[in-house]
Motif scaffolding. Structure first.
Motif, PDB file in Angstrom:
ATOM      1  N   VAL A 203     -19.619 -49.523  16.918  1.00 58.14           N
ATOM      2  CA  VAL A 203     -18.729 -48.569  17.590  1.00 58.14           C
ATOM      3  C   VAL A 203     -17.718 -49.315  18.460  1.00 58.14           C
ATOM      4  O   VAL A 203     -17.945 -50.445  18.891  1.00 58.14           O
ATOM      5  CB  VAL A 203     -19.515 -47.580  18.489  1.00 58.14           C
ATOM      6  N   ASP A 204     -16.596 -48.639  18.694  1.00 55.80           N
ATOM      7  CA  ASP A 204     -15.741 -48.946  19.839  1.00 55.80           C
ATOM      8  C   ASP A 204     -16.119 -47.955  20.932  1.00 55.80           C
ATOM      9  O   ASP A 204     -16.248 -46.753  20.659  1.00 55.80           O
ATOM     10  CB  ASP A 204     -14.256 -48.755  19.491  1.00 55.80           C
ATOM     11  N   TYR A 205     -16.329 -48.435  22.156  1.00 53.48           N
ATOM     12  CA  TYR A 205     -16.631 -47.473  23.223  1.00 53.48           C
ATOM     13  C   TYR A 205     -15.807 -47.771  24.472  1.00 53.48           C
ATOM     14  O   TYR A 205     -15.481 -48.918  24.769  1.00 53.48           O
ATOM     15  CB  TYR A 205     -18.122 -47.415  23.529  1.00 53.48           C
ATOM     16  N   SER A 206     -15.454 -46.683  25.163  1.00 54.69           N
ATOM     17  CA  SER A 206     -14.668 -46.766  26.394  1.00 54.69           C
ATOM     18  C   SER A 206     -15.426 -46.083  27.515  1.00 54.69           C
ATOM     19  O   SER A 206     -16.035 -45.016  27.310  1.00 54.69           O
ATOM     20  CB  SER A 206     -13.297 -46.092  26.217  1.00 54.69           C
ATOM     21  N   ILE A 207     -15.381 -46.681  28.681  1.00 49.54           N
ATOM     22  CA  ILE A 207     -16.032 -46.139  29.875  1.00 49.54           C
ATOM     23  C   ILE A 207     -14.947 -45.788  30.890  1.00 49.54           C
ATOM     24  O   ILE A 207     -14.138 -46.649  31.270  1.00 49.54           O
ATOM     25  CB  ILE A 207     -17.017 -47.143  30.499  1.00 49.54           C
ATOM     26  N   THR A 208     -14.928 -44.527  31.312  1.00 53.27           N
ATOM     27  CA  THR A 208     -13.924 -44.062  32.280  1.00 53.27           C
ATOM     28  C   THR A 208     -14.643 -43.446  33.480  1.00 53.27           C
ATOM     29  O   THR A 208     -15.425 -42.491  33.324  1.00 53.27           O
ATOM     30  CB  THR A 208     -13.013 -42.998  31.651  1.00 53.27           C
ATOM     31  N   PRO A 209     -14.421 -43.981  34.687  1.00 53.47           N
ATOM     32  CA  PRO A 209     -15.040 -43.384  35.887  1.00 53.47           C
ATOM     33  C   PRO A 209     -14.353 -42.068  36.254  1.00 53.47           C
ATOM     34  O   PRO A 209     -13.125 -41.951  36.165  1.00 53.47           O
ATOM     35  CB  PRO A 209     -14.836 -44.441  36.969  1.00 53.47           C
ATOM     36  N   LEU A 210     -15.138 -41.077  36.642  1.00 52.64           N
ATOM     37  CA  LEU A 210     -14.633 -39.769  37.053  1.00 52.64           C
ATOM     38  C   LEU A 210     -15.051 -39.516  38.493  1.00 52.64           C
ATOM     39  O   LEU A 210     -16.243 -39.589  38.818  1.00 52.64           O
ATOM     40  CB  LEU A 210     -15.183 -38.666  36.143  1.00 52.64           C
ATOM     41  N   GLN A 211     -14.086 -39.205  39.346  1.00 52.23           N
ATOM     42  CA  GLN A 211     -14.379 -38.946  40.748  1.00 52.23           C
ATOM     43  C   GLN A 211     -13.850 -37.564  41.120  1.00 52.23           C
ATOM     44  O   GLN A 211     -12.636 -37.348  41.182  1.00 52.23           O
ATOM     45  CB  GLN A 211     -13.728 -40.009  41.641  1.00 52.23           C
ATOM     46  N   GLU A 212     -14.748 -36.608  41.308  1.00 52.71           N
ATOM     47  CA  GLU A 212     -14.377 -35.273  41.754  1.00 52.71           C
ATOM     48  C   GLU A 212     -14.678 -35.148  43.242  1.00 52.71           C
ATOM     49  O   GLU A 212     -15.728 -35.612  43.705  1.00 52.71           O
ATOM     50  CB  GLU A 212     -15.164 -34.205  40.983  1.00 52.71           C
ATOM     51  N   PRO A 213     -13.756 -34.569  44.029  1.00 53.13           N
ATOM     52  CA  PRO A 213     -14.001 -34.418  45.472  1.00 53.13           C
ATOM     53  C   PRO A 213     -15.326 -33.696  45.733  1.00 53.13           C
ATOM     54  O   PRO A 213     -15.617 -32.661  45.149  1.00 53.13           O
ATOM     55  CB  PRO A 213     -12.807 -33.584  45.955  1.00 53.13           C
ATOM     56  N   GLY A 214     -16.129 -34.295  46.600  1.00 54.68           N
ATOM     57  CA  GLY A 214     -17.392 -33.685  46.965  1.00 54.68           C
ATOM     58  C   GLY A 214     -18.534 -34.017  46.024  1.00 54.68           C
ATOM     59  O   GLY A 214     -19.657 -33.541  46.239  1.00 54.68           O
ATOM     60  N   TYR A 215     -18.268 -34.789  44.976  1.00 53.71           N
ATOM     61  CA  TYR A 215     -19.312 -35.151  44.004  1.00 53.71           C
ATOM     62  C   TYR A 215     -19.378 -36.671  43.884  1.00 53.71           C
ATOM     63  O   TYR A 215     -18.371 -37.371  44.057  1.00 53.71           O
ATOM     64  CB  TYR A 215     -19.020 -34.556  42.634  1.00 53.71           C
ATOM     65  N   PRO A 216     -20.558 -37.220  43.566  1.00 52.94           N
ATOM     66  CA  PRO A 216     -20.656 -38.673  43.357  1.00 52.94           C
ATOM     67  C   PRO A 216     -19.915 -39.085  42.077  1.00 52.94           C
ATOM     68  O   PRO A 216     -19.577 -38.253  41.236  1.00 52.94           O
ATOM     69  CB  PRO A 216     -22.166 -38.905  43.239  1.00 52.94           C
ATOM     70  N   MET A 217     -19.678 -40.364  41.957  1.00 53.08           N
ATOM     71  CA  MET A 217     -18.992 -40.907  40.781  1.00 53.08           C
ATOM     72  C   MET A 217     -19.785 -40.608  39.516  1.00 53.08           C
ATOM     73  O   MET A 217     -21.014 -40.639  39.499  1.00 53.08           O
ATOM     74  CB  MET A 217     -18.811 -42.420  40.940  1.00 53.08           C
ATOM     75  N   ALA A 218     -19.073 -40.316  38.460  1.00 52.07           N
ATOM     76  CA  ALA A 218     -19.682 -40.131  37.139  1.00 52.07           C
ATOM     77  C   ALA A 218     -18.919 -40.995  36.134  1.00 52.07           C
ATOM     78  O   ALA A 218     -17.799 -41.456  36.398  1.00 52.07           O
ATOM     79  CB  ALA A 218     -19.646 -38.667  36.726  1.00 52.07           C
ATOM     80  N   LEU A 219     -19.531 -41.219  34.970  1.00 56.09           N
ATOM     81  CA  LEU A 219     -18.910 -42.039  33.931  1.00 56.09           C
ATOM     82  C   LEU A 219     -18.780 -41.236  32.641  1.00 56.09           C
ATOM     83  O   LEU A 219     -19.755 -40.624  32.177  1.00 56.09           O
ATOM     84  CB  LEU A 219     -19.741 -43.302  33.647  1.00 56.09           C
ATOM     85  N   LEU A 220     -17.569 -41.246  32.101  1.00 55.40           N
ATOM     86  CA  LEU A 220     -17.328 -40.635  30.796  1.00 55.40           C
ATOM     87  C   LEU A 220     -17.392 -41.743  29.739  1.00 55.40           C
ATOM     88  O   LEU A 220     -16.658 -42.719  29.812  1.00 55.40           O
ATOM     89  CB  LEU A 220     -15.951 -39.963  30.770  1.00 55.40           C
ATOM     90  N   VAL A 221     -18.284 -41.571  28.786  1.00 52.95           N
ATOM     91  CA  VAL A 221     -18.484 -42.556  27.718  1.00 52.95           C
ATOM     92  C   VAL A 221     -17.960 -41.952  26.415  1.00 52.95           C
ATOM     93  O   VAL A 221     -18.432 -40.892  25.981  1.00 52.95           O
ATOM     94  CB  VAL A 221     -19.973 -42.927  27.569  1.00 52.95           C
ATOM     95  N   GLU A 222     -16.986 -42.620  25.799  1.00 52.58           N
ATOM     96  CA  GLU A 222     -16.441 -42.193  24.510  1.00 52.58           C
ATOM     97  C   GLU A 222     -16.757 -43.265  23.468  1.00 52.58           C
ATOM     98  O   GLU A 222     -16.451 -44.442  23.682  1.00 52.58           O
ATOM     99  CB  GLU A 222     -14.931 -41.985  24.595  1.00 52.58           C
TER     100      GLU A 222
END
Length: 371
Positions: free
Chosen positions: A96-115
């Protein structure tokens, strides 16, 4: 407003669920919060089994993949990996090719989007196209060389015959006979290099009948030492093919497998014959609705690595007494059927896969390689 936002979230989830790209969402502890159906298929798991669990160590070839994910959470920098290997089950890997993108929503801890984008089929199609083009170029070169060899052979043979008649002693004819015999042998080699002289005579053929015919021939030829097992899809319909040419190909592949097993002295030597149907399958650059796959698999020593890339080239053989023309001719025959022969080999397992469209090829395509 709340109802509109809820509707938008539902629509967003539906969009993700229908993507062909595998998508996962990880929290700051690398626990799986979401994965779409494409990710379930790629990772051979289900959402109910993995959601809430820490992401398994799929990326074992990537050194410290979990460390890279943790670092992404800390510094917020996205990253991409190309042609990574995911071990989705013991002994089962996907590329696979995979990309990791950090997501930061106000009031929530960091999350990671994995494609993740699966590459195995695209890499396979690319290899198939390269194999088809290489075979076509090689066949054109070999045909030219074979014709150039045959042209002077007739003159050499004729001159030797005339010389034989003019010799004063019959004892000297031994030397002209060597010239004539060797010219005939070279002509035979050139004819084999040219491959089939006529296009396939397509008719409805039962592939299992062909396999059984070849199996019985080889059991008579090699009555001891090798077991020939069968795993047939008996629901397969007849296919358009030239029966005699198809038998020639199967006989060559199966005999090669048996001879490799016997020469290596493999214990519990066996050849497995398997038939399956593939749907919406691409051979080279052409997509076919239905494709027949015939597998000939043995548990022998495997093909030396230095031969695997050139296995279907003329005059390439892994056996001391092999001519190196059998596989090249077999590939040429299957090419005239708009099909392809693939090989996958490692110590203890060699697999030749015969791929044939199950619909009648167009006449001009079938005869294009016979000119």
């Amino acid at each position: 407003m709340g109802r509109i936002m809820k509707t938008e979230k539902v629509m967003h989830k539906r969009l993700l669920d229908h993507l062909r790209t595998a998508v996962m969402l990880l929290d700051d502890e690398l626990r799986v919060c979401y994965l779409n159906p494409a990710a379930e298929i790629m990772l051979s798991t289900s959402a109910s089994r993995i959601i809430g669990q820490v992401l398994p160590d799929y990326f074992r070839d990537d050194g410290n993949a979990h460390g890279a994910l943790k670092q992404c959470i800390e510094d917020g920098n996205p990253f991409t990996r190309r042609e990574a290997k995911l071990e989705v089950a013991p002994g089962v890997q996907v590329t696979v090719d995979y990309s990791i993108t950090p997501l930061q929503e106000p009031g929530y801890p960091m999350a990671l989007l994995v494609e993740m984008q699966g590459l195995d089929r695209m890499l396979k199609i690319s290899r198939e196209e390269a194999l088809v083009h290489a075979h076509q170029a090689t066949r054109a070169l070999v045909r030219g060389v074979a014709h150039e060899i045959k042209n002077p052979l007739g003159g050499i043979r004729g001159a030797a015959q005339l010389l034989e008649r003019a010799l004063p002693s019959a004892d000297l004819a031994e030397y002209t006979r060597v010239i004539i015999d060797e010219a005939d042998r070279l002509r035979s080699v050139a004819d084999r290099m040219l491959g089939p002289r006529k296009p396939p005579a397509f008719a409805d053929v039962n592939v299992h009948e062909c396999l059984e015919h070849v199996r019985q021939l080889l059991l008579a030829e090699y009555p001891q030492g090798v077991r020939i097992l069968r795993d047939y899809d008996v629901s397969l319909p007849d296919i358009p093919a030239d029966r005699d040419q198809l038998i020639q190909v199967l006989l060559n592949l199966m005999r090669n497998a048996i001879q490799a097993l016997l020469e290596s002295g493999t214990e519990d030597a066996q050849v497995l014959l398997r038939t399956r149907v593939l749907r919406q399958f691409t051979i080279g650059s052409t997509r076919h609705r239905l494709v027949l796959r015939v597998d000939i698999e043995d548990n022998g020593p495997g093909i030396p690595e230095e031969l695997r890339e050139t296995l279907f080239y003329p005059m390439v053989s892994g056996r001391a007494n092999g001519s190196g023309l059998g596989l090249s001719i077999a590939q040429s025959i299957i090419s005239q059927h708009q099909g392809l022969i693939e090989c996958d080999s490692e110590p203890g397992r060699t697999l030749f896969s015969l791929l044939l469209p199950m619909e009648l090829p167009e006449a001009n395509s079938a005869t294009s390689d016979s000119a």
